[in-house]
Design a protein around this motif. Structure first.
Motif: not given
Lengths: 403, 419
Positions: A188-189, A191, A193, A197-200, B15-17, B208, B376-380
């Protein structure tokens, strides 16, 4: 001195028991600034054993907490007080990540749910972990690692032949869940960057147990076959087992697939006749004669000390290893050579060894520090990060909010 | 030279990646699972397979039990969202291709043996010198240095050396006889999957960190250490008290009681009531029997001192109830009591259906149901963009379109057996 991977990332940790603190300890070791919010009025881990002799019941002395909170800061805030909850919201404003593993709905009732916190910090990354997750008919079911183990179906492939399902050791869902939470937070970090956006993030611990046994799951879905328990045997390799050595309750794990390795084993065991025995001629034959095969292997292992047997087999290129007890892990020369055994020197808990991050990096650092005393950093955290003045601090402390 | 990551019809979401490039030289579970996690969460993954294919292709389960290396359930699960490139890294010509591919990648993850790392010319020092920004993740049974570095190892032996064998069966279940119930390994790839998760996490962290250092990293992951690192509870007890966890039913080592796994009318249940508040509610749930009100069970310390009698008394109660009856009581009293679910019952449960725990991958018209995203990631959210590759499915595409090899050069690679 090289960089810490999570330098500059701040985490607000409302976790309890094992899973969540395990996650944030890895984050703290990797360089994140982790702030635990806890209270003397609602102790969980700090009320749990083990304690050093003479300090039983001391919330600053328990190993349960001290070996889960290395490199973190502790901020004592009573969440049952409205002023305490307001402090958490103010703290969240300067945090990148917030985590919890309360029962479903607890955080929302406290006014600290995702929708509340995003008003203070819109790009917060918030992660909640629980046995069954935050959605679905079982979302309110209470469960520790035992419920996760029982619901996951993993017990169906764990057990002695003909026996009932058994539980994987070491409260595995908790720390393994912690590792997945680290993965999720760092993901998520990345994403954030890229997109801002942050997220849940919703973590249902049973779901992360399923990747452990995809073969059985897919076989059921595809062929309608229910799993059978086969002890320590394997569908491909033979011998494949955990065999007793000379001293009581000492064991060696041996795994042999190829016929060459089997012949090597027969040489080490000084039983050349096994190599030509038609029952053991190839892997199919060895599978068909698995009971006789295991009896033969065991007749050799029983005569030797674990280390002697392992050394002799490894010298011939055979996969063999000691079955280490958890207390033996701390003394294991290999784990020590890798720097995985680390020291946590605590004023109350004493100088203790534990297991750290299980990899080495050549261009990045890790940071191992002792766990904080309960509330050790309350004043610093609140004045530096929540904008609390000295006067306000005194009022809050006098009102019992910071205990 | 590389196409933007295209979304296939009905495919997964961002996805985040997304945008990250991964090369996997893996077999079995550990490295393939690490690369799968990165791929399922958005990364572009190229799986490099030897001409004989990943051994997971031969493992199954197969539809109707008919072996077919394109229809192995395990392979299809572990290799979602990857493109497949067939290369024989034992050939010098193939190593040049691999080197070009690594010039494209952000992450290289592998679980070939230490000897193979040297033989294939992909030893960490070599790769760090040739590709300074590359994150090189090596997964080996025991790590690349130290007294066991040259040991052979696999799923079973690393699981044993990581401490998990000795503590299985674990709490709240336990063995009754240390000799006849030896340390137990589940019939699945526990150590490898844990290590894959750890390796994916390490990759994400090293990437990171790269934002700060602008430098790659060699991440030396030990499968033994990955298993050992999650032995948190029992290591804590050993570290603080010197007490050892044994497989025997001696829950005093663990602490608060009751915390048992007990037979009931139709199976097994976990009965956990570690805190006084839980115990009070459990006594109420049992209809406040006289025995439970006795001072022998009054306090945490008393329950530990009299745990054997406590266990037998509780069994008398659990045997009068089914697992579901006990669960309904737990639900109404907010207690952590839970019945055993078989794989079948879990898979068919309303909870699993509602959450969408399983996804379907189709191969040759056969639907393979398998576990979906473990978090489960809400945005990605990521998700399924492509089914696992057939052996060599994308060799041409990668060599020609991505790496710029001409048709005759590819022909030479093929003729020499390199590709």
């Amino acid at each position: 001195m090289s960089a810490l991977p999570l330098h500059g990332v701040r985490v607000l940790d409302l976790g309890q028991f094992i899973a969540m603190p395990f996650c944030t300890q890895w984050l703290a070791w990797a360089g994140a600034d982790v702030i635990i919010v806890e209270s003397r009025k609602h102790l969980t881990g700090r009320a749990s054993p083990p304690w050093p002799p003479g300090l039983e019941g001391d919330p600053d002395a328990t190993g349960y907490t001290n070996l889960l909170n290395g490199s973190k800061k502790s901020c004592a805030i009573d969440l049952s007080a409205p002023a305490g909850r307001e402090l958490v919201r103010r703290l969240a404003r300067s945090c990148d990540v917030m985590v919890d593993n309360f029962s479903t709905g607890v955080l929302e009732k406290l006014g600290l749910g995702y929708d509340d916190i995003t008003r203070y910090r819109p790009d917060i990354i918030m992660l909640s972990s629980g046995a069954f997750g935050r959605e679905g008919p079982l979302k309110d079911a209470m469960g520790f690692h035992s419920a996760v183990n029982l619901f996951s179906g993993l017990a169906d492939v764990t057990g002695y032949p003909g026996g009932h399902g058994r539980i994987l050791g070491g409260v595995t869902p908790d720390p393994l869940g912690g590792v997945y939470c680290v993965f999720a937070i760092v993901a998520a970090l990345h994403h954030r960057r890229r997109t801002g956006e942050g997220q849940y993030i919703d973590v249902a611990m049973y779901e992360l147990m399923l990747p452990l046994f995809p073969e059985a799951i897919i076989d059921w879905m595809l062929n309608g076959r229910e799993p059978t328990r086969i002890g320590n045997r394997d569908r491909e390799k033979a011998p494949h087992g955990i065999y007793p050595c000379r001293a009581a309750d000492t064991w060696i794990a041996i795994s042999i697939g190829g016929d060459d390795e089997w012949r090597q084993f027969c040489g080490v065991a000084r039983h050349p006749e096994w190599a030509t025995d038609p029952r053991f001629a190839d892997v199919l034959a060895r599978h068909a004669s698995a009971d006789a095969l295991d009896a033969a292997v065991e007749s050799w292992t029983r005569r030797h000390a674990v280390r002697t047997a392992v050394t002799r087999l490894q010298r011939r290129g055979i996969a063999a290893a000691p079955v280490l007890r958890t207390d033996e892990l701390l003394a294991d020369p290999q784990l020590r050579a890798l720097g995985v055994v680390v020291e946590n020197d605590h004023p109350k808990g004493g100088r203790r060894l534990q297991l750290g991050i299980p990899w080495r990096m050549d261009s990045l650092d890790l940071r191992y520090r002792r766990a904080p005393l309960l509330g050790e950093h309350t004043r610093d955290v609140l004045t530096e990060l929540a904008g609390v003045t000295e006067e306000e601090y005194r009022t809050l402390a006098a009102g019992g909010v910071l205990s | 030279m590389v196409p933007a990551s295209e979304q296939e019809p009905g495919g997964g979401r961002d996805g985040p990646f997304t945008g990250l490039k991964v090369v996997e030289l893996g077999e079995g579970t550990a490295a393939p699972y690490a690369a799968k996690l990165l791929g399922d969460f958005g990364a572009e993954v190229v799986k490099v397979e030897p001409p004989a294919g990943d051994p997971a292709r031969r493992r199954g389960p197969f539809p109707g039990d008919r072996p077919d290396h394109e229809r192995s359930g395990l392979f299809l699960y572990l290799n979602t969202n990857k493109r497949g490139l067939t290369l024989d890294p034992a050939c010098v010509a193939a190593r040049a291709v691999l080197d070009r591919l690594l010039g494209w990648a952000d992450v290289f993850v592998t679980n070939v043996t230490p000897e193979q790392l040297r033989r294939y010319d992909v030893a960490p020092l070599t790769l760090r010198a040739a590709h300074p920004r590359l994150v090189v993740v090596t997964i080996t049974p025991f790590g690349l240095h130290g007294p066991y570095a040259a040991w052979r190892g696999d799923e079973l032996t690393t699981y044993a050396a990581g401490g998990l064998a000795y503590s299985t069966p674990g709490m709240p279940d336990a063995a009754e006889d240390l000799e006849r119930e030896p340390p137990l390994h589940p019939a699945c790839f526990v150590a490898e999957t844990i290590t894959g998760t750890v390796a994916a996490t390490a990759s994400a962290l090293a990437l990171f960190g790269r934002f700060q250092t602008d430098d790659g990293c060699h991440v030396d992951v030990s499968q033994q250490a990955a298993v050992a690192a999650i032995q948190q509870r029992d290591v804590t007890v050993a570290s603080y008290t010197g007490a050892r966890y044994t497989r025997l039913l001696d829950p005093r080592v663990i602490g608060r009681l009751p915390n048992f796994y007990l037979p009931c009318k139709d199976g097994y249940v976990a009965i956990a009531a570690p805190a006084d508040a839980h115990w009070t509610r459990l006594v109420e749930a049992m209809g406040s029997p006289r025995w439970a009100l006795d001072e022998k069970f009054d306090t945490g310390a008393a329950r530990i001192a009299n745990w054997q009698e406590l266990r037998f008394r509780l069994i008398e109660w659990t045997m009068q109830n089914t697992g579901d009856e006990i669960y309904r009581i737990a639900e109404s009293l907010r207690m952590p009591l839970f019945p055993f679910y078989s794989l079948r019952r879990m898979a068919e449960s309303e909870h699993v259906r509602t959450r969408g725990t399983f996804v379907t991958c189709e191969r040759d018209g056969v639907p393979f149901r398998m576990p979906g995203q473990p978090i489960r990631m809400s945005r990605s959210p990521g998700g399924l963009r492509r089914v696992a590759p057939r052996l060599g499915e994308h060799t041409w595409e990668i060599l020609h379109d991505w790496l710029g090899y001409e048709a005759d050069a590819i022909g030479r690679l093929r003729a020499s057996g390199a590709a």
